[in-house]
Design an enzyme around this catalytic site. Structure first.
Site, PDB file in Angstrom:
ATOM      1  N   ASP A 130      -9.180   4.658  -2.406  1.00 55.58           N
ATOM      2  CA  ASP A 130      -8.078   5.151  -3.226  1.00 55.58           C
ATOM      3  C   ASP A 130      -8.677   5.792  -4.474  1.00 55.58           C
ATOM      4  O   ASP A 130      -9.903   5.990  -4.570  1.00 55.58           O
ATOM      5  CB  ASP A 130      -7.093   4.036  -3.560  1.00 55.58           C
ATOM      6  CG  ASP A 130      -7.654   2.992  -4.525  1.00 55.58           C
ATOM      7  OD1 ASP A 130      -8.869   3.060  -4.867  1.00 55.58           O
ATOM      8  OD2 ASP A 130      -6.893   2.097  -4.940  1.00 55.58           O
ATOM      9  N   GLU A 168       0.826  -1.205   0.000  1.00 56.81           N
ATOM     10  CA  GLU A 168       0.000   0.000   0.000  1.00 56.81           C
ATOM     11  C   GLU A 168       0.863   1.259   0.000  1.00 56.81           C
ATOM     12  O   GLU A 168       0.532   2.251  -0.658  1.00 56.81           O
ATOM     13  CB  GLU A 168      -0.949  -0.002   1.191  1.00 56.81           C
ATOM     14  CG  GLU A 168      -2.061  -1.027   1.100  1.00 56.81           C
ATOM     15  CD  GLU A 168      -2.985  -0.796  -0.088  1.00 56.81           C
ATOM     16  OE1 GLU A 168      -3.023   0.334  -0.624  1.00 56.81           O
ATOM     17  OE2 GLU A 168      -3.663  -1.754  -0.499  1.00 56.81           O
ATOM     18  N   TYR A 175      -5.817   6.667   4.657  1.00 58.21           N
ATOM     19  CA  TYR A 175      -6.031   5.642   3.640  1.00 58.21           C
ATOM     20  C   TYR A 175      -5.274   4.357   3.965  1.00 58.21           C
ATOM     21  O   TYR A 175      -5.843   3.260   3.951  1.00 58.21           O
ATOM     22  CB  TYR A 175      -5.620   6.128   2.245  1.00 58.21           C
ATOM     23  CG  TYR A 175      -5.544   4.967   1.291  1.00 58.21           C
ATOM     24  CD1 TYR A 175      -6.711   4.391   0.800  1.00 58.21           C
ATOM     25  CD2 TYR A 175      -4.323   4.376   0.958  1.00 58.21           C
ATOM     26  CE1 TYR A 175      -6.672   3.264  -0.004  1.00 58.21           C
ATOM     27  CE2 TYR A 175      -4.269   3.258   0.158  1.00 58.21           C
ATOM     28  CZ  TYR A 175      -5.445   2.702  -0.329  1.00 58.21           C
ATOM     29  OH  TYR A 175      -5.401   1.588  -1.108  1.00 58.21           O
TER      30      TYR A 175
END
Length: 367
Positions: free
Chosen positions: A158, A57, A140
């Site tokens: 996202d 990520e 996030y």
């Protein structure tokens, strides 16, 4: 569902219907990614490794899957767990990151790995709040790791999910103002069961079907639920503000070579390309051009070529000059941070960021 989502849909679908349709599609069409546990393996009891989820990520922020895959595989081969990464020298990690861009991510990666190894006995917190407390982890990434690694029902948003959701609920409010509404809608449709798979399914949908241009609505498992498709406005969403023109900066990099070795420095730990090995330059920045002053006096040959590079907030034209003598002694370079003479034949192993790797390639052609 909250008013923000409900008022956009005439025949409002149930959140469970959206999740069910998408997960059924994901079970058959999930992308095979190096950091992902497949739906069939998940059903067989295989759990995602939080380290691999987190690392992927961080790497994927503002970077494509195609660009990240090779880096991810090299990182996990060299540093297979968070403790190994935490123990790695900064210079090695930054060199391994070279070319991936957005180098603050690499510095945050090191800080976060060390915090987990030192303060959490090598174990990732399993909640969004716990993850957000770690260095370099924002909303996030915390949501993504919580959902994918720990099956927390977190709203993971996202760019792909943002686009899918804006179309699904026909959200015509321009970005970035629309993001509060989008997140509320994602939260509403995220199921309590399989939230990690749902998050990845939304990402896959945006990457492969609900694409920015020419979305493949006929192939979409959520087509019957999509308000934007029904209104014929899918391709126009999400509404983005006009892009601001990037300022253009100019600077110079200095190639100093003696006895088959080139002089490299280490950039300051904060700021652009912080902590990376690089060629000496003339102090250009996002706010100003370089001063064109070389790091040492002597004979310089300017090369009739420049490197064009685009940063997030500005563009840079980097000229190049080659040192032609006389011999430089140690005293002349002692004020240069982290100065080291690096073998030119091994320049690929120096871990130069893309900007300086391009400059080095030009210099080698003109030696």
């Amino acid at each position: 569902m909250p008013v923000e989502c409900r008022e956009k849909i005439v025949d409002e679908p149930k959140p469970g219907a959206i999740a069910g349709a998408l997960l059924a599609h994901y079970d058959t069409h999930a992308r095979n990614l190096s950091w992902r546990v497949s739906p069939s393996d998940r059903r067989a009891g295989v759990r995602p490794d939080p380290y691999r989820v987190w690392l992927s990520e961080v790497m994927l922020q503002q970077t494509t899957v195609a660009a990240v895959t090779g880096y991810f595989e090299r990182f996990t081969s060299r540093w297979p767990n968070v403790e190994a990464l935490a123990a790695a020298p900064d210079a090695d990690v930054l060199a391994a990151w070279a070319g991936l861009g957005y180098y603050a991510r690499a510095r945050n990666l090191i800080a976060c790995a060390r915090a987990i190894a030192t303060d959490h006995q090598g174990r990732f917190p399993d909640t969004e709040a716990g993850l957000r407390a770690l260095p370099g982890i924002g909303d996030y990434t915390a949501a993504a790791v919580a959902a994918i690694a720990f099956d927390r029902p977190s709203a993971v948003v996202d760019a792909n999910v943002e686009r899918v959701t804006a179309r699904l609920f026909a959200i015509e409010t321009p970005l970035p103002a629309a993001r509060i509404q989008i997140r509320a809608c994602v939260s509403d449709i995220t199921p309590a069961a399989r939230p990690g798979d749902f998050a990845q399914a939304m990402m896959d949908l945006g990457a492969t079907i609900c694409t920015p241009r020419s979305p493949s609505c006929l192939l979409c498992p959520l087509a019957q639920h999509c308000a934007a498709r029904g209104a014929g406005i899918a391709e126009s969403l999400p509404v983005k503000p006009p892009k601001k023109a990037r300022p253009q900066r100019i600077g110079t990099a200095w190639w100093i070579e003696q006895d088959g070795r080139v002089l490299l420095i280490q950039r300051p730990g904060s700021g652009i390309l912080g902590g990376m090995r690089a060629l000496p330059d003339d102090g250009w920045s996002a706010r100003s051009d370089g001063n064109a002053q070389p790091p040492v006096t002597g004979q310089w040959q300017r090369i009739d070529a420049a490197v064009a590079h685009v940063f997030t907030h500005f563009s840079l034209g980097l000229a190049l000059a080659l040192y032609r003598g006389p011999q430089i002694d140690k005293v002349a370079i002692e004020n240069l941070n982290g100065a080291v003479w690096w073998p030119v034949e091994e320049i690929a192993e120096a871990g130069l960021p893309t900007l300086f790797a391009k400059a080095a390639a030009i210099a080698i052609q003109h030696r």
